[in-house]
Write a protein that holds these residues in place. Structure first.
Motif, short mmCIF file in Angstrom:
data_model
loop_
_atom_site.label_atom_id
_atom_site.label_comp_id
_atom_site.label_asym_id
_atom_site.label_seq_id
_atom_site.Cartn_x
_atom_site.Cartn_y
_atom_site.Cartn_z
N TYR A 76 0.87 -1.21 0.03
CA TYR A 76 -0.11 -0.10 -0.21
C TYR A 76 0.94 1.19 0.03
N GLU A 119 -10.81 -3.39 3.12
CA GLU A 119 -10.75 -4.23 4.29
C GLU A 119 -10.48 -3.59 5.48
N PHE A 120 -9.46 -2.82 5.47
CA PHE A 120 -8.92 -2.04 6.63
C PHE A 120 -9.41 -0.88 7.18
N ARG A 413 -7.31 -12.31 14.07
CA ARG A 413 -7.20 -12.32 12.90
C ARG A 413 -8.14 -12.99 12.22
N GLU A 419 -6.06 -9.26 7.09
CA GLU A 419 -5.67 -7.91 6.37
C GLU A 419 -5.72 -6.60 7.15
N ASP A 422 -3.08 -6.82 9.92
CA ASP A 422 -1.58 -6.42 9.63
C ASP A 422 -1.33 -4.99 9.27
N VAL A 423 -2.32 -4.72 8.58
CA VAL A 423 -2.17 -3.22 8.17
C VAL A 423 -2.52 -2.28 9.47
#
Length: 448
Positions: A76, A119-120, A413, A419, A422-423
């Protein structure tokens, strides 16, 4: 889809009729650190968006750090071409902005519910949790409580000054819970409450808290968890604006004074089935115990959400009602998870650990994930503080340790999305490291 567009179009046209002097509307969404980003749209263009025209903003706007910069997170930001992502208007959130110098409107936007949600995005993370619970026949009822401080509008060499008592013009520098403080600051507090109500937020109780210039606002209980989080986010925005209008600075900073209590975000949650029965109260409240156990199990792995910055960790173990271990108790404000006294119909948990500047969408998502996990695992919790004052499980008290505890936790998770985890963890790690890249005067005093 056509019905949805017609509803939005009717909302925009009604707003234009009721507020003919408004020429622009701020379309806003909350990023990962809990700041609003967006665009200012001419009201005519908003009508076109409501009718179905695309609404796109950069996907990576969600990834901004606390200071607004972008970090390299996986592919990203710097290796993805900074693509746009579709957003949609959130129905029912188009409201007037009364604290600016010119007439404005504002409206929430989001990627959740679009063909390709981000997603984040915090709102999307919560949307997934709520959707999963709904499929399981679990319907949360949620209420937020937010604490904040009032300061003088002007800083003193970058440091906050106590709010001035408007009656005596003296600094409100004495920590207390006196009801008279509500009267002395009544003008600004009344404006904050009325402005929030104008935004559609159900304000209930206002309390003068222990810290000097510190107050708490409670919101009504909602059977729509997303809307409850929207209220918390929008309240922070309007409260800061109203305070500036009155010559103050309102802050939801977790720990502005070392010697006085920090500001928290308390979240009340009860769970009901489709028939309206309180799931936590069934079978002699055994599901309540399971839900508490799940919350406490995930809590140490959710600390970057509950304490989202360096200052927020300062609040833990502070002067009043801020725990340093994962604990629970009945009518016990020293516990992270408090069970308020109530009848079976209103039995609920009060999650008290999050700081006031945490992201409300993510806080609620993490709490609900813990409750869900507990109901699935059916484990009994550790002893409540009422039985053992030393009861509790350790959790990280420093950001990098907290990120490590969060990033690879399998249940988290699964519940919040790999995702996103992690972000989010990389965003917090980079923010924390960026915060360290400055030498303060104290270091020269100690080490020069």
């Amino acid at each position: 889809m056509k019905s949805h567009a017609s509803t939005l179009l009717a909302e925009v046209r009604t707003f234009r009729q009721n507020h003919p002097d408004v020429r622009y509307v701020d379309l806003i969404a909350l990023d990962i650190p809990g700041h609003f980003y967006g665009k200012r749209y001419p009201i005519e263009m908003l009508e076109k968006v409501a009718a179905g025209s695309p609404l796109k903003l950069p996907q990576n706007a969600v990834l901004l750090g606390v200071q607004g910069g972008l970090f390299k997170i996986g592919d990203y930001c710097f290796n993805d071409g900074d693509p746009d992502a579709n957003r949609r208007l959130v129905p029912g959130t188009l409201k007037p902005v009364s604290w600016e110098s010119q007439p404005l409107g504002q409206m929430l936007i989001t990627s959740d519910g679009t063909e390709a949600p981000i997603e984040f995005e915090p709102r999307e993370v919560l949307a997934k949790v709520l959707e999963r619970l709904q499929h399981k026949g679990i319907h949360p009822v949620v209420a937020f409580e937010l604490e904040f401080y009032l300061f003088d509008k002007k800083l003193d060499n970058g440091l906050p000054q106590f709010a001035r008592d408007p009656l005596s013009d003296d600094a409100d520098d004495q920590p207390n819970l006196h009801i008279e403080r509500l009267s002395r600051f009544g003008e600004v507090l009344d404006d904050m409450a009325q402005t929030a109500k104008d935004q559609g937020i159900d304000i209930t109780v206002i309390t003068a808290e222990i810290g000097p210039g510190q107050f708490e606002i409670n919101f009504g209980h909602l059977d729509d968890g997303m809307r409850a989080a929207d209220w918390a986010a929008l309240f922070c925005r309007s409260t800061r604006g109203v305070a500036l209008k009155h010559g103050y600075r309102a802050s939801f900073m977790a720990k502005p004074y070392l010697q006085y209590p920090g500001s928290g975000m308390h979240v009340h949650v009860s769970l009901y089935d489709g028939a309206g029965n309180n799931l936590l109260a069934a079978h002699q409240q055994q599901p309540l115990r399971h839900a508490v156990a799940g919350c406490l199990e995930l809590l140490p792995h959710c600390m970057p959400i509950f304490s989202p910055n360096h200052n927020a960790f300062r609040r833990l173990g502070g002067t009043v009602n801020a725990a340093t271990r994962a604990s629970w108790g009945f009518e016990d404000r020293d516990a992270c998870v408090r069970i308020p006294e109530s009848d079976p119909r209103n039995l609920r948990i009060e999650h008290r650990l999050a700081s006031a500047d945490a992201n409300p969408y993510l806080v609620l998502a993490a709490i609900l994930a813990g409750l869900e996990h507990g109901l699935e695992a059916k484990q009994d919790p550790i002893a409540p503080l009422n039985e053992d004052r030393s009861s509790g499980a350790d959790f990280p008290l420093e950001m990098l340790d907290a990120v490590r505890a969060m990033q690879h936790h399998a249940v988290l998770r699964d519940k919040l999305g790999a995702e996103f985890v992690d972000v989010y963890c990389e965003n917090k790690r980079q923010d924390h490291l960026a915060f360290q890249q400055e030498i303060h005067a104290r270091e020269y005093r100690w080490f020069l």
